[in-house]
Design an enzyme around this catalytic site. Structure first.
Site, short mmCIF file in Angstrom:
data_model
loop_
_atom_site.label_atom_id
_atom_site.label_comp_id
_atom_site.label_asym_id
_atom_site.label_seq_id
_atom_site.Cartn_x
_atom_site.Cartn_y
_atom_site.Cartn_z
N CYS A 13 -4.23 -0.93 -1.97
CA CYS A 13 -4.46 0.41 -2.21
C CYS A 13 -5.45 0.50 -3.41
O CYS A 13 -5.10 0.08 -4.58
CB CYS A 13 -2.97 1.20 -2.56
N CYS A 56 -11.08 3.48 -0.66
CA CYS A 56 -9.87 3.95 -0.19
C CYS A 56 -9.55 3.00 1.10
O CYS A 56 -10.53 2.79 2.08
CB CYS A 56 -9.77 5.04 0.20
N ASP A 94 0.95 -1.07 -0.02
CA ASP A 94 0.05 -0.04 -0.07
C ASP A 94 0.83 1.19 -0.14
O ASP A 94 2.30 1.22 0.20
CB ASP A 94 -0.78 -0.10 1.25
N SER A 95 0.29 2.38 -0.12
CA SER A 95 1.10 3.43 -0.31
C SER A 95 1.52 3.94 1.12
O SER A 95 2.37 4.52 1.53
CB SER A 95 0.09 4.71 -0.49
N HIS A 113 -7.96 3.33 3.72
CA HIS A 113 -8.14 4.08 4.93
C HIS A 113 -9.69 4.09 5.60
O HIS A 113 -9.93 4.12 6.65
CB HIS A 113 -7.50 5.58 4.95
N GLU A 159 -4.99 9.01 9.70
CA GLU A 159 -3.45 9.08 10.00
C GLU A 159 -3.24 9.62 11.39
O GLU A 159 -2.53 9.03 12.13
CB GLU A 159 -2.55 9.49 8.86
N1 DGL Z 1 -4.11 3.67 0.52
C1 DGL Z 1 -4.67 4.79 -0.53
C2 DGL Z 1 -5.93 4.17 -1.21
O1 DGL Z 1 -6.45 3.12 -0.85
C3 DGL Z 1 -4.83 5.91 0.25
C4 DGL Z 1 -3.82 6.72 0.68
C5 DGL Z 1 -3.17 7.49 -0.52
O2 DGL Z 1 -3.61 8.57 -0.81
O3 DGL Z 1 -2.20 6.99 -0.67
O4 DGL Z 1 -6.30 4.85 -2.23
#
Ligand code: DGL
Length: 284
Positions: free
Chosen positions: A93, A204, A30-31, A206, A172
């Site tokens: 992600c 997303c 993931d990012s 998060h 976060e």
């Molecule tokens: N994990 C990213 C997603 O699911 C969200 C966070 C980001 O913008 O990197 O799109």
């Protein structure tokens, strides 16, 4: 015993990895930390499996970056996992899935699973009135990946999308259940609520942590769709299909980040509890 190697070429670069076996780990990237919501479901569904998680915390967020950049980062993440000998890659992600899944699946020599198709399947099961909302990062919403996937299954589905960029920093920060989260949800989701959707895809990784604020605002009649569980089911099915499922023992879980391991561990506790007890920083 030395294991055979296989090579895939990506943009002129070679992605070499050891051939996978049942004992190889599942790779997840993931990012940053959001993908831990997906990892959590994978661990619950497949307790025997070893996992390797990479959070690209130095370069997060991806959601505000260009397609070219997200593609490059996604390939670098996959390359790292392949070097670790993983047997399958989960793109945990939505932004990377929206932008890079197809290219990854074409170029990697292990199965690649994203989070969009599983979320779409779950939403189609949940909807009664065929009006589905999608929220995600700017890059995910702009890519149109959810709308395309939903309409491919059912051309008559009405899709209402909205990017909610502030949700990521709220998670976060751990501000998931306070007045700021409530007000932000209200500001972003008003038009979706008025559109009459009966299902809302949390597009997303998060966003599942904001389920309470989002659910309170949208009301009981809107089902919140989280793709994590469905993604874990797909991982299980693919491992079984390819005879790659680990058959005994309990899985080990290792974590790698590109920046600030202490912060990752602290925030990671919110997602996975004590299982995120250490993380190794890698150079980028
Ligand atoms: N994990 C990213 C997603 O699911 C969200 C966070 C980001 O913008 O990197 O799109």
């Amino acid at each position: 015993m030395s294991r055979a190697k296989s090579t895939a070429r990506v943009d002129g670069r070679a992605l070499t990895h050891e051939l996978a076996s049942r004992e190889s780990a599942i790779g997840v990237f993931d990012s940053g930390i959001g993908g831990l919501t997906v990892l959590q479901r994978i661990i619950e569904a497949l307790p025997r499996e070893n996992t390797i998680y990479l959070g690209d915390t130095a370069r997060s967020p991806y959601g505000t970056k260009s397609v070219e950049t997200v593609l490059r980062y996604s390939f670098e993440n996959a390359e790292f996992l392949l070097e670790k000998g993983v047997k399958l890659v989960v793109v945990a992600c939505n932004t990377s899935t929206a932008v890079a899944l197809e290219a990854l699946a074409e170029n990697l020599s292990v199965p690649v699973i994203g989070v969009i198709e599983p979320g779409v399947r779950r939403a189609l099961e949940a909807t009664r009135n065929r009006k589905i909302g999608v929220i995600g990062t700017e890059a995910t919403i702009q890519s149109g990946a959810y709308t395309r996937a939903l309409k491919m299954h059912d051309a008559k589905i009405e899709v209402y999308s909205r990017s909610c960029p502030l949700f990521v920093p709220l998670v976060e920060e751990g501000w998931v259940d306070n007045v700021v989260a409530e007000t932000t949800a209200e500001a972003y989701l008003g038009s979706l609520k008025r559109s009459g959707i009966d299902s809302l895809i949390l597009g997303c990784t998060h966003y599942p942590l904001l389920k309470k604020a989002i659910g309170d605002f949208m009301g009981r009649n809107v089902a919140l769709v989280d793709s994590a569980e469905e993604t874990a089911k797909e991982v299980r099915a693919v491992l079984k299909q390819r005879s790659l499922a680990r058959e005994r023992g309990r899985g080990n879980h290792s974590f790698f980040v590109t920046d600030a391991p202490e912060r990752f561990i602290k925030v990671g506790h919110r997602f996975l509890g004590e299982q995120v007890d250490s993380a190794v920083r890698i150079e980028r």
